[in-house]
Design an enzyme around this catalytic site. Structure first.
Site, PDB file in Angstrom:
ATOM      1  N   LYS A  90       2.002   7.214   5.103  1.00  0.00           N
ATOM      2  CA  LYS A  90       1.432   5.875   5.104  1.00  0.00           C
ATOM      3  C   LYS A  90       0.865   5.482   6.461  1.00  0.00           C
ATOM      4  O   LYS A  90       0.529   4.329   6.683  1.00  0.00           O
ATOM      5  CB  LYS A  90       2.500   4.886   4.625  1.00  0.00           C
ATOM      6  CG  LYS A  90       2.915   5.167   3.182  1.00  0.00           C
ATOM      7  CD  LYS A  90       3.653   4.002   2.594  1.00  0.00           C
ATOM      8  CE  LYS A  90       5.044   4.396   2.149  1.00  0.00           C
ATOM      9  NZ  LYS A  90       5.824   3.256   1.687  1.00  0.00           N
ATOM     10  N   ARG A 133      14.808  -2.661  -1.927  1.00  0.00           N
ATOM     11  CA  ARG A 133      13.482  -2.804  -2.537  1.00  0.00           C
ATOM     12  C   ARG A 133      13.611  -2.740  -4.052  1.00  0.00           C
ATOM     13  O   ARG A 133      14.543  -2.170  -4.593  1.00  0.00           O
ATOM     14  CB  ARG A 133      12.580  -1.661  -2.054  1.00  0.00           C
ATOM     15  CG  ARG A 133      12.458  -1.564  -0.534  1.00  0.00           C
ATOM     16  CD  ARG A 133      11.227  -2.261  -0.030  1.00  0.00           C
ATOM     17  NE  ARG A 133      10.049  -1.668  -0.606  1.00  0.00           N
ATOM     18  CZ  ARG A 133       9.434  -0.593  -0.120  1.00  0.00           C
ATOM     19  NH1 ARG A 133       9.891   0.015   0.934  1.00  0.00           N
ATOM     20  NH2 ARG A 133       8.351  -0.132  -0.701  1.00  0.00           N
ATOM     21  N   PRO A 159       0.835  -1.220   0.000  1.00  0.00           N
ATOM     22  CA  PRO A 159       0.000   0.000   0.000  1.00  0.00           C
ATOM     23  C   PRO A 159       0.864   1.262   0.000  1.00  0.00           C
ATOM     24  O   PRO A 159       1.808   1.353   0.769  1.00  0.00           O
ATOM     25  CB  PRO A 159      -0.799  -0.104   1.300  1.00  0.00           C
ATOM     26  CG  PRO A 159      -0.647  -1.523   1.753  1.00  0.00           C
ATOM     27  CD  PRO A 159       0.674  -1.994   1.221  1.00  0.00           C
ATOM     28  N   GLU A 160       0.548   2.195  -0.864  1.00  0.00           N
ATOM     29  CA  GLU A 160       1.268   3.469  -0.892  1.00  0.00           C
ATOM     30  C   GLU A 160       0.322   4.580  -0.455  1.00  0.00           C
ATOM     31  O   GLU A 160      -0.809   4.324  -0.044  1.00  0.00           O
ATOM     32  CB  GLU A 160       1.853   3.698  -2.287  1.00  0.00           C
ATOM     33  CG  GLU A 160       2.749   2.514  -2.677  1.00  0.00           C
ATOM     34  CD  GLU A 160       3.675   2.769  -3.843  1.00  0.00           C
ATOM     35  OE1 GLU A 160       3.997   3.929  -4.111  1.00  0.00           O
ATOM     36  OE2 GLU A 160       4.094   1.780  -4.472  1.00  0.00           O
TER      37      GLU A 160
END
Ligand SMILES: [Zn+2]
Length: 263
Positions: free
Chosen positions: A51, A248, A2-3
Site C-alpha cells: 500500500k 477493523r 484504499p487497498e
C-alpha cells in the site's frame, strides 16, 4: 479504505502523468519537508509496494507516500485549480500535468537507497512482479496461533490486502476469519485467491469480487452484513477483529465459513 489494487492503479496514473517529465513545481505541505524543492528534476517512475507509493526522482531521491484511510491522488492538466479546504499534502507538477496528493496519510522524502528501510519489512507484494506465493505462505505460518483474518491484514506477511479483500478472500476460501492460521489446511489456496481478486481489479475503476458490477452484488460479504448470503441465503455476520486500537471490521457467513476445520 484504499487497498493494494487502488494503490497499484494510483502508481500507474502517476506514472502516465509524471514519468520522464521535468518537475516545474513541487509543493510539500507537510512540516517536515516544507522547504523541499524538486523542481528541475525529472521523475523516473512511481512504483507501488503493497500500500506504499514510491516516486523516484532524478538525483537519487524518492518521494514516499501512503494513502492510509482516505488519501487519493488527483491528476489534472497543469494550472487547474487544486482542491480547497487544506486537504492537499503534496503537489508534483510538470508543464503538462499536475498531481495533487489529497489527504495523504504519509508524505516523506528520502534517498532512493533508503527505500528498504521504508518497505523492507513488507511481505511479498500481491501485485508485485516479484510475487512469491511460497514466501507469503511461509510468513503466514510463522504465527500459527494468530487468527487467519488478522494474519492476512498484517502487511509483514503479504502486502496489499485491506478489510474488503480480507473478507472476500476468506469467503471464497470457505474459511472462518477466526480460525487460527495453524488449523488452516491450505494457506496457498487462500493466498492465491487474494492475488486473483486483486489482479482482476487492478485496472478496473469499480471493484467486483463476484464478477457482477450491480449495486449490492459486487461483493460476496463485504458491505452486506445482516443481509442474506448470496450463496446459502443465511444472514451475514459482522464484528471487529484485531487488538485495540487496530481493530477493523470483519464480515463473514457463519454457514459458508465454518469455524471448525471440515473434512
Ligand atoms: Zn453463506
Amino acid at each position: 479504505m484504499p487497498e493494494g489494487d487502488v494503490v497499484h492503479r494510483s502508481a500507474l496514473r502517476l506514472g502516465r502523468a509524471l514519468d520522464g517529465r521535468v518537475l516545474t513545481r513541487s509543493d510539500f505541505r507537510v512540516p517536515r519537508h516544507s522547504t523541499a524543492d524538486l523542481t528541475g528534476r525529472a521523475v523516473l517512475e512511481t512504483v507501488s509496494r503493497g500500500k506504499h507509493l514510491l516516486t523516484r526522482v532524478e538525483g537519487g531521491l524518492t518521494v514516499h507516500t501512503h494513502l492510509r484511510m482516505e488519501g487519493r491522488w488527483q491528476i489534472s492538466p497543469a494550472g487547474r485549480g487544486l482542491p480547497g479546504g487544506d486537504v492537499v499534502r503534496l503537489v508534483l507538477a510538470n508543464a503538462e500535468w499536475q498531481a495533487a496528493g489529497v489527504r495523504l496519510g504519509m508524505v516523506d522524502l528520502v534517498s532512493t537507497e533508503e527505500e528498504g528501510r521504508l518497505v523492507g519489512h513488507l511481505g511479498p507484494d500481491l501485485l508485485g512482479e516479484d510475487w512469491d506465493e511460497a514466501e507469503a505462505v511461509r510468513r503466514l505460518a510463522r504465527r500459527p496461533e494468530t487468527s487467519i483474518g488478522v494474519a492476512l491484514l498484517d502487511q509483514r506477511n503479504l502486502a496489499g490486502i485491506g478489510t474488503i479483500y480480507r473478507a472476500e478472500t476468506l469467503f471464497l476460501a470457505g474459511v472462518s476469519p477466526w480460525r487460527p492460521v495453524g488449523t488452516v489446511e491450505d494457506l496457498g489456496a487462500i493466498v492465491s485467491i487474494a492475488r486473483r481478486l486483486l489482479d482482476a481489479n487492478k485496472e478496473r475503476p469499480s471493484r467486483t469480487t463476484t464478477g457482477d458490477l450491480r449495486p449490492g452484488r459486487s461483493t460476496w460479504v463485504y458491505g452486506r452484513a445482516g443481509r442474506p448470503c448470496l450463496r446459502c441465503g443465511r444472514r451475514i455476520s459482522h464484528g471487529e477483529m484485531g487488538a485495540q486500537p487496530q481493530e477493523r471490521l470483519i464480515v463473514w457467513c457463519r454457514h459458508c465459513q465454518p469455524e471448525e476445520p471440515t473434512g
